[in-house]
Design a protein around this motif. Structure first.
Motif, PDB file in Angstrom:
ATOM      1  N   ASP A  53       0.836  -0.917  -0.076  1.00 46.04           N
ATOM      2  CA  ASP A  53      -0.262  -0.048  -0.383  1.00 46.04           C
ATOM      3  C   ASP A  53       0.528   1.545  -0.024  1.00 46.04           C
ATOM      4  O   ASP A  53       0.764   2.202  -0.979  1.00 46.04           O
ATOM      5  N   GLY A  54       2.039   1.397   0.873  1.00 46.94           N
ATOM      6  CA  GLY A  54       2.496   2.009   1.168  1.00 46.94           C
ATOM      7  C   GLY A  54       3.177   2.636  -0.700  1.00 46.94           C
ATOM      8  O   GLY A  54       3.535   3.556  -0.849  1.00 46.94           O
ATOM      9  N   LEU A  55       3.674   1.614  -1.158  1.00 47.91           N
ATOM     10  CA  LEU A  55       3.885   1.827  -2.404  1.00 47.91           C
ATOM     11  C   LEU A  55       3.609   1.792  -3.558  1.00 47.91           C
ATOM     12  O   LEU A  55       4.205   2.864  -3.702  1.00 47.91           O
ATOM     13  N   LYS A  56       2.426   1.565  -3.355  1.00 50.98           N
ATOM     14  CA  LYS A  56       1.616   2.293  -4.446  1.00 50.98           C
ATOM     15  C   LYS A  56       0.866   4.153  -4.363  1.00 50.98           C
ATOM     16  O   LYS A  56       1.233   4.881  -4.867  1.00 50.98           O
ATOM     17  N   ALA A  57       1.381   3.904  -2.914  1.00 53.46           N
ATOM     18  CA  ALA A  57       0.411   5.487  -2.677  1.00 53.46           C
ATOM     19  C   ALA A  57       2.335   6.354  -3.132  1.00 53.46           C
ATOM     20  O   ALA A  57       1.718   7.307  -3.529  1.00 53.46           O
ATOM     21  N   GLN A  58       3.476   5.647  -3.161  1.00 54.61           N
ATOM     22  CA  GLN A  58       4.493   7.181  -2.989  1.00 54.61           C
ATOM     23  C   GLN A  58       4.438   7.024  -4.644  1.00 54.61           C
ATOM     24  O   GLN A  58       5.056   8.174  -5.291  1.00 54.61           O
ATOM     25  N   SER A  59       3.840   5.693  -5.250  1.00 54.95           N
ATOM     26  CA  SER A  59       3.834   5.661  -6.736  1.00 54.95           C
ATOM     27  C   SER A  59       3.172   7.479  -7.861  1.00 54.95           C
ATOM     28  O   SER A  59       3.880   7.455  -8.432  1.00 54.95           O
ATOM     29  N   ILE A  60       2.220   7.785  -6.907  1.00 50.05           N
ATOM     30  CA  ILE A  60       1.536   8.748  -8.075  1.00 50.05           C
ATOM     31  C   ILE A  60       2.418  10.042  -7.368  1.00 50.05           C
ATOM     32  O   ILE A  60       3.267  10.582  -8.413  1.00 50.05           O
ATOM     33  N   PRO A  61       2.832  10.807  -6.470  1.00 50.56           N
ATOM     34  CA  PRO A  61       3.363  12.143  -6.832  1.00 50.56           C
ATOM     35  C   PRO A  61       5.150  11.893  -7.192  1.00 50.56           C
ATOM     36  O   PRO A  61       6.025  12.148  -8.480  1.00 50.56           O
ATOM     37  N   VAL A  62       5.764  10.147  -7.157  1.00 53.57           N
ATOM     38  CA  VAL A  62       6.289   9.369  -8.154  1.00 53.57           C
ATOM     39  C   VAL A  62       6.017   9.920  -9.519  1.00 53.57           C
ATOM     40  O   VAL A  62       7.657  10.358 -10.231  1.00 53.57           O
ATOM     41  N   ALA A  63       5.705   9.384 -10.087  1.00 56.21           N
ATOM     42  CA  ALA A  63       4.918   9.685 -11.466  1.00 56.21           C
ATOM     43  C   ALA A  63       5.567  11.497 -11.742  1.00 56.21           C
ATOM     44  O   ALA A  63       5.262  11.340 -13.108  1.00 56.21           O
ATOM     45  N   PHE A  64       5.034  12.334 -10.673  1.00 51.71           N
ATOM     46  CA  PHE A  64       4.881  13.500 -11.084  1.00 51.71           C
ATOM     47  C   PHE A  64       6.342  13.858 -11.754  1.00 51.71           C
ATOM     48  O   PHE A  64       6.497  14.095 -13.419  1.00 51.71           O
ATOM     49  N   PHE A  65       7.051  13.423 -11.040  1.00 53.28           N
ATOM     50  CA  PHE A  65       8.706  14.097 -11.328  1.00 53.28           C
ATOM     51  C   PHE A  65       9.021  13.245 -12.499  1.00 53.28           C
ATOM     52  O   PHE A  65       9.958  13.889 -13.457  1.00 53.28           O
ATOM     53  N   GLU A  66       8.636  11.932 -12.503  1.00 54.24           N
ATOM     54  CA  GLU A  66       8.949  11.014 -13.917  1.00 54.24           C
ATOM     55  C   GLU A  66       8.686  11.620 -15.043  1.00 54.24           C
ATOM     56  O   GLU A  66       9.255  11.391 -15.809  1.00 54.24           O
ATOM     57  N   SER A  67       7.333  12.305 -14.867  1.00 55.86           N
ATOM     58  CA  SER A  67       6.772  12.351 -15.914  1.00 55.86           C
ATOM     59  C   SER A  67       7.333  14.330 -16.661  1.00 55.86           C
ATOM     60  O   SER A  67       7.238  14.084 -17.672  1.00 55.86           O
ATOM     61  N   SER A  68       7.383  14.281 -15.769  1.00 58.02           N
ATOM     62  CA  SER A  68       8.368  15.862 -15.947  1.00 58.02           C
ATOM     63  C   SER A  68       9.196  15.711 -16.314  1.00 58.02           C
ATOM     64  O   SER A  68      10.124  16.536 -17.564  1.00 58.02           O
ATOM     65  N   THR A  69      10.147  14.971 -15.637  1.00 56.95           N
ATOM     66  CA  THR A  69      10.979  14.492 -17.067  1.00 56.95           C
ATOM     67  C   THR A  69      11.415  13.931 -17.494  1.00 56.95           C
ATOM     68  O   THR A  69      12.296  14.772 -19.406  1.00 56.95           O
ATOM     69  N   CYS A  70      11.063  13.411 -18.377  1.00 57.37           N
ATOM     70  CA  CYS A  70      10.865  12.673 -19.621  1.00 57.37           C
ATOM     71  C   CYS A  70       8.980  13.122 -20.719  1.00 57.37           C
ATOM     72  O   CYS A  70       9.502  12.800 -21.615  1.00 57.37           O
ATOM     73  N   GLY A  71       8.804  14.471 -19.239  1.00 61.35           N
ATOM     74  CA  GLY A  71       7.710  14.974 -20.828  1.00 61.35           C
ATOM     75  C   GLY A  71       6.615  15.023 -21.671  1.00 61.35           C
ATOM     76  O   GLY A  71       6.511  15.425 -23.247  1.00 61.35           O
ATOM     77  N   GLN A  72       6.313  13.984 -20.660  1.00 59.67           N
ATOM     78  CA  GLN A  72       5.147  12.714 -20.855  1.00 59.67           C
ATOM     79  C   GLN A  72       4.311  12.410 -19.747  1.00 59.67           C
ATOM     80  O   GLN A  72       4.656  12.026 -19.420  1.00 59.67           O
ATOM     81  N   SER A  73       3.592  12.029 -20.774  1.00 58.78           N
ATOM     82  CA  SER A  73       2.323  11.319 -19.844  1.00 58.78           C
ATOM     83  C   SER A  73       3.324   9.570 -19.418  1.00 58.78           C
ATOM     84  O   SER A  73       3.485   9.593 -20.710  1.00 58.78           O
TER      85      SER A  73
END
Length: 406
Positions: free
Chosen positions: A362-382
Motif C-alpha cells: 500500500d505504501g508502494l502504491k501511494a508513493q508511486s503517484i507523486p513519483v510519477a509527477f517527477f518522472e512525467s516531468s522529466t520525460c515530458g510526457q504522460s
C-alpha cells in the motif's frame, strides 16, 4: 503472546509524534507493549525519548547509537523506523533479516526500487511491514470514502485539489538564515515536500477511487533561495517546490492536483470530489471537514455527514476504524488521533499475527503517484502507473538509486 517488545530506530522529527502515540496508548490503559530500546546517533534525542517513556512504563529502556548493534543484542517484536528517507530501506531490511517486524514512516522508500526491496524482504522473511499512514484514519477521510463508495454523490467523475502558498520570507533574500536539512536534498529526501507530503493525499485518492492509470505532470523549482550548511555556507536546495498534475484512474475518474510553496500572495487550500449527483468539498489540503452539496441544492455539513456515516455503517466496521477502548465517542474526535490509531494497529498486527491495515505494498502504491509527477516531468510526457510501479520508468529516480546502491 506476552507484551510486544518495541524499539525505535530514529528518535528525531516525526518519531516524536509516534512516541506520543505510544504514550497515549499507555495512558489509556493499553499496557500490552513496552518500548525496550532506542537507537539514534544523537544522544540528546534518545535521552529525551527515554525520559518521556520513563513516565509511563517502569521498564528501563536501553539506548544505542547503532541500530545494528541493537538488533543483535535485543529480542524485539517490532521496530518503529523514523529515519531520513534514504535510510528507510536499509533499516527495515535489517529488521526483517533479524526477525523483527517494522512500521516505517512515510514515504516508504526514497525511491520505488527501495520501497519494492523493503516489501519483498518483508514477504520473504514472513514479517510485517506497516506504512505509517495516519491521514486516512481520520474521521473526515473515512466519511468521504463512505460517501463515494455508497453513491452519495452518484457515479464519481472528477476531483480537484489545490494547495498553493508562499513563504513569508522576503523573496529578494538570496540566502536564508535557516539550516538546510536532508529533506531539501533530492538524494537524501527523494523529492521534497511534493513527495513527502504527497504520499498522504495519494493514499486518500487510491482509497477513494482505486488504481491510477496515467499521470501527466509538470514540476518546477521556482525558488532560488539558498540555505546554510553546518558551517554557515550557502547551499542550494535540490528539490522541486511546485507540481501541477493531471491524473486518470482506471475507473475513468479524472482530476488535477496542484501544489506549491513558492507562490507568494493569495493562498489556496481545498479539495473537491464530483459525482453525477453532487460533490463533497473540503476547505483544507485534506478533507477533514467534508461538506456535501447535491444537484437539488441540498447541503450537509461535516457533523451531519459524520452522524449519517456512523448510523449507516455496520457497527463492526466503526469499531475497527475507531476502537471503543480508544475512542468510545467517535462522533466527537479531535487532534491527530491518526498516529495513535496507526501505532495501535501495528501493535495488534504483531499480537494477532495479521497484516496491518496498510502494508508495504500500500505504501508502494501511494508513493508511486507523486513519483510519477517527477518522472512525467522529466520525460515530458504522460506515464503509465504500471510502468512506475514496475520500475520501467525511473529517469528521475536513477541518480538516487545510484547514490545509495539500490
Amino acid at each position: 503472546m506476552s507484551k510486544v517488545k518495541l524499539a525505535f530506530i530514529g528518535c528525531g522529527g516525526m518519531a516524536g509524534a509516534h512516541l506520543n502515540g505510544y504514550i497515549e496508548l499507555k495512558k489509556k490503559g493499553l499496557d500490552v507493549f513496552d518500548i525496550v530500546a532506542l537507537a539514534d546517533p544523537v544522544e540528546a534525542n534518545t535521552a529525551r525519548f527515554a525520559e518521556a517513556i520513563s513516565q509511563v512504563q517502569p521498564l528501563k529502556v536501553e539506548i544505542y547509537k547503532d541500530y545494528e548493534k541493537m538488533l543483535k543484542e535485543q529480542e524485539l517484536d517490532g521496530a518503529d523506523i523514523c529515519t531520513p528517507h534514504y535510510m528507510h530501506h536499509i533499516c527495515a531490511i535489517a529488521c526483517f533479516e533479524s526477525g523483527v517486524n517494522a512500521i516505517v514512516e512515510k514515504p516508504l522508500g526514497v525511491t520505488m526500487k527501495a520501497a519494492r526491496k523493503m516489501s519483498e524482504s518483508a514477504k520473504s522473511h514472513g514479517k510485517i511491514l506497516a506504512v505509517a499512514e495516519q491521514v486516512r484514519r481520520w474521521m473526515g477521510p473515512r466519511v468521504v470514502a463512505w460517501a463515494i463508495h455508497n453513491g452519495i454523490i452518484g457515479t464519481p467523475r472528477m476531483f480537484f485539489s489545490q494547495v498553493m502558498g508562499g513563504s513569508k520570507t522576503n523573496p529578494d533574500i538570496e540566502v536564508s538564515d535557516h539550516r538546510i536539512t536532508w529533506r531539501q536534498n533530492k538524494l537524501t529526501g527523494g523529492a521534497g515536500p511534493i513527495f513527502d507530503w504527497g504520499v498522504h493525499y495519494a493514499d486518500l485518492l487510491i482509497y477513494f477511487f482505486g488504481e491510477v492509470d496515467t499521470v501527466y505532470a509538470n514540476t518546477r523549482k521556482f525558488s532560488d533561495m539558498k540555505y546554510r550548511d553546518a558551517d554557515g555556507n550557502p547551499v542550494e536546495q535540490t528539490v522541486e517546490d511546485t507540481s501541477v498534475a493531471s491524473i486518470t484512474f482506471k475507473n475513468g475518474v479524472i482530476g488535477t492536483w496542484g501544489y506549491s510553496h513558492a507562490v507568494p500572495g493569495k493562498s489556496l487550500s481545498y479539495t473537491v470530489y464530483y459525482g453525477s449527483k453532487g460533490s463533497i468539498y473540503g476547505d483544507s489540503n485534506y478533507p477533514t471537514g467534508p461538506q456535501l452539496h447535491t444537484w437539488d441544492g441540498t447541503t450537509k455539513n461535516t457533523q451531519e455527514l459524520i452522524s449519517e456515516f456512523l448510523s449507516a455503517t455496520d457497527e463492526s466496521i466503526v469499531k475497527k476504524f475507531f476502537p471503543p477502548e480508544l475512542y468510545p465517542d467517535p462522533a466527537n474526535l479531535s487532534g491527530d488521533y491518526g498516529v495513535i490509531l496507526e501505532v495501535y494497529d501495528f501493535i495488534n498486527a504483531i499480537k494477532e499475527n495479521r497484516p496491518p491495515e496498510l502494508d508495504g505494498w500500500d505504501g508502494l502504491k501511494a508513493q508511486s503517484i507523486p513519483v510519477a509527477f517527477f518522472e512525467s516531468s522529466t520525460c515530458g510526457q504522460s506515464v503509465k502507473m504500471d510502468d512506475i510501479l514496475s520500475g520501467k520508468v525511473d529517469a528521475y529516480q536513477r541518480e538516487i538509486n545510484d547514490k545509495w546502491g539500490i
